[in-house]
Design a protein around this motif. Sequence first.
Motif, PDB file in Angstrom:
ATOM      1  N   LEU A  74     -17.422   6.987   2.016  1.00 18.80           N
ATOM      2  CA  LEU A  74     -16.164   6.714   1.329  1.00 18.80           C
ATOM      3  C   LEU A  74     -15.037   6.445   2.334  1.00 18.80           C
ATOM      4  N   ALA A  75     -15.017   7.219   3.417  1.00 19.85           N
ATOM      5  CA  ALA A  75     -13.997   6.994   4.450  1.00 19.85           C
ATOM      6  C   ALA A  75     -14.173   5.612   5.074  1.00 19.85           C
ATOM      7  N   SER A  76     -15.404   5.190   5.273  1.00 21.89           N
ATOM      8  CA  SER A  76     -15.632   3.872   5.870  1.00 21.89           C
ATOM      9  C   SER A  76     -15.158   2.755   4.934  1.00 21.89           C
ATOM     10  N   ILE A  77     -15.316   2.940   3.634  1.00 22.03           N
ATOM     11  CA  ILE A  77     -14.810   1.943   2.686  1.00 22.03           C
ATOM     12  C   ILE A  77     -13.292   1.823   2.828  1.00 22.03           C
ATOM     13  N   VAL A  78     -12.613   2.960   2.868  1.00 19.44           N
ATOM     14  CA  VAL A  78     -11.154   2.949   2.989  1.00 19.44           C
ATOM     15  C   VAL A  78     -10.722   2.297   4.304  1.00 19.44           C
ATOM     16  N   LEU A  79     -11.362   2.687   5.407  1.00 19.14           N
ATOM     17  CA  LEU A  79     -10.963   2.169   6.716  1.00 19.14           C
ATOM     18  C   LEU A  79     -11.325   0.705   6.899  1.00 19.14           C
ATOM     19  N   LEU A  80     -12.547   0.331   6.574  1.00  9.98           N
ATOM     20  CA  LEU A  80     -12.986  -1.042   6.803  1.00  9.98           C
ATOM     21  C   LEU A  80     -12.310  -2.025   5.844  1.00  9.98           C
ATOM     22  N   LEU A  81     -12.323  -1.706   4.563  1.00 14.34           N
ATOM     23  CA  LEU A  81     -11.695  -2.621   3.610  1.00 14.34           C
ATOM     24  C   LEU A  81     -10.174  -2.586   3.728  1.00 14.34           C
ATOM     25  N   GLY A  82      -9.628  -1.425   4.096  1.00 10.00           N
ATOM     26  CA  GLY A  82      -8.191  -1.336   4.333  1.00 10.00           C
ATOM     27  C   GLY A  82      -7.771  -2.179   5.526  1.00 10.00           C
ATOM     28  N   GLY A  83      -8.545  -2.121   6.617  1.00  6.37           N
ATOM     29  CA  GLY A  83      -8.257  -2.942   7.785  1.00  6.37           C
ATOM     30  C   GLY A  83      -8.374  -4.425   7.475  1.00  6.37           C
ATOM     31  N   LEU A  84      -9.382  -4.774   6.706  1.00  5.35           N
ATOM     32  CA  LEU A  84      -9.563  -6.166   6.300  1.00  5.35           C
ATOM     33  C   LEU A  84      -8.379  -6.633   5.459  1.00  5.35           C
ATOM     34  N   ARG A  88      -5.600  -9.532   6.518  1.00  6.83           N
ATOM     35  CA  ARG A  88      -5.362 -10.712   5.678  1.00  6.83           C
ATOM     36  C   ARG A  88      -3.909 -10.771   5.214  1.00  6.83           C
ATOM     37  N   LEU A  89      -3.344  -9.637   4.886  1.00  8.46           N
ATOM     38  CA  LEU A  89      -1.937  -9.597   4.493  1.00  8.46           C
ATOM     39  C   LEU A  89      -1.047 -10.058   5.645  1.00  8.46           C
ATOM     40  N   TYR A  90      -1.325  -9.585   6.850  1.00  4.30           N
ATOM     41  CA  TYR A  90      -0.573  -9.995   8.030  1.00  4.30           C
ATOM     42  C   TYR A  90      -0.707 -11.501   8.256  1.00  4.30           C
ATOM     43  N   SER A  91      -1.923 -11.999   8.154  1.00 10.22           N
ATOM     44  CA  SER A  91      -2.158 -13.438   8.348  1.00 10.22           C
ATOM     45  C   SER A  91      -1.424 -14.258   7.301  1.00 10.22           C
ATOM     46  N   THR A  92      -1.424 -13.788   6.077  1.00 14.98           N
ATOM     47  CA  THR A  92      -0.732 -14.500   5.006  1.00 14.98           C
ATOM     48  C   THR A  92       0.778 -14.491   5.242  1.00 14.98           C
ATOM     49  N   ALA A  93       1.303 -13.358   5.691  1.00 13.51           N
ATOM     50  CA  ALA A  93       2.746 -13.227   5.895  1.00 13.51           C
ATOM     51  C   ALA A  93       3.234 -14.003   7.116  1.00 13.51           C
ATOM     52  N   THR A  94       2.421 -14.117   8.143  1.00  9.51           N
ATOM     53  CA  THR A  94       2.869 -14.752   9.382  1.00  9.51           C
ATOM     54  C   THR A  94       2.352 -16.169   9.568  1.00  9.51           C
ATOM     55  N   VAL A  96       1.552 -20.219   8.832  1.00 11.99           N
ATOM     56  CA  VAL A  96       2.389 -21.335   8.383  1.00 11.99           C
ATOM     57  C   VAL A  96       1.745 -22.106   7.238  1.00 11.99           C
ATOM     58  N   ASP A  97       0.432 -22.035   7.126  1.00 11.70           N
ATOM     59  CA  ASP A  97      -0.270 -22.742   6.051  1.00 11.70           C
ATOM     60  C   ASP A  97      -0.497 -21.814   4.863  1.00 11.70           C
ATOM     61  N   PRO A  98      -0.464 -22.345   3.652  1.00 13.44           N
ATOM     62  CA  PRO A  98      -0.750 -21.504   2.481  1.00 13.44           C
ATOM     63  C   PRO A  98      -2.236 -21.098   2.463  1.00 13.44           C
ATOM     64  N   VAL A  99      -2.511 -19.972   1.843  1.00 17.26           N
ATOM     65  CA  VAL A  99      -3.887 -19.482   1.719  1.00 17.26           C
ATOM     66  C   VAL A  99      -4.366 -19.667   0.285  1.00 17.26           C
ATOM     67  N   SER A 100      -5.677 -19.654   0.131  1.00 21.45           N
ATOM     68  CA  SER A 100      -6.278 -19.856  -1.193  1.00 21.45           C
ATOM     69  C   SER A 100      -6.644 -18.502  -1.821  1.00 21.45           C
ATOM     70  N   GLY A 101      -7.279 -18.596  -2.956  1.00 20.93           N
ATOM     71  CA  GLY A 101      -7.761 -17.403  -3.652  1.00 20.93           C
ATOM     72  C   GLY A 101      -8.760 -16.614  -2.833  1.00 20.93           C
ATOM     73  N   TYR A 102      -9.441 -17.283  -1.903  1.00 15.66           N
ATOM     74  CA  TYR A 102     -10.405 -16.580  -1.038  1.00 15.66           C
ATOM     75  C   TYR A 102      -9.714 -15.463  -0.269  1.00 15.66           C
ATOM     76  N   THR A 103      -8.589 -15.768   0.336  1.00 13.50           N
ATOM     77  CA  THR A 103      -7.862 -14.757   1.125  1.00 13.50           C
ATOM     78  C   THR A 103      -7.246 -13.701   0.219  1.00 13.50           C
ATOM     79  N   HIS A 104      -6.723 -14.108  -0.910  1.00 16.25           N
ATOM     80  CA  HIS A 104      -6.134 -13.132  -1.837  1.00 16.25           C
ATOM     81  C   HIS A 104      -7.197 -12.206  -2.420  1.00 16.25           C
ATOM     82  N   GLY A 105      -8.399 -12.719  -2.582  1.00 16.71           N
ATOM     83  CA  GLY A 105      -9.498 -11.904  -3.134  1.00 16.71           C
ATOM     84  C   GLY A 105      -9.996 -10.898  -2.153  1.00 16.71           C
TER      85      GLY A 105
END
Length: 105
Positions: A74-84, A88-94, A96-105
């Motif tokens: 359970l801790a690995s799910i939180v850490l690994l998926l949280g890091g992912l 992705r949130l950082y990449s989306t925020a910083t 210059v190109d828009p992202v698709s549903g793939y990144t939001h998913g």
Amino acid sequence: MLGKAVLWFAALVFIAYGLACLYSPALPAGYAGLTMTNGDAHAEMRAMYGGLQFGFGVFCLIGALRADFLRPALASIVLLLGGLALARLYSTATGVDPVSGYTHG
């Protein structure tokens, strides 16, 4: 009980997707809009999207079946998926190109 259900679900999803990506590395590449141009690209997609996800799914399965692996899984799910998600949130925020549903998913 909820923790085991989360692990069973994660195991099913990660094992199934990992096997699908091992079989067809073009699957995740297509979702991400990537083009594989050589054998290294195929090996990388199979390893990261196939092997890694399959292995993580097996770890989640072990966590669902064995009490001593429940909390680490359970801790690995939180850490690994949280890091992912944070990456992705950082990449989306910083980015210059828009992202698709793939990144939001």
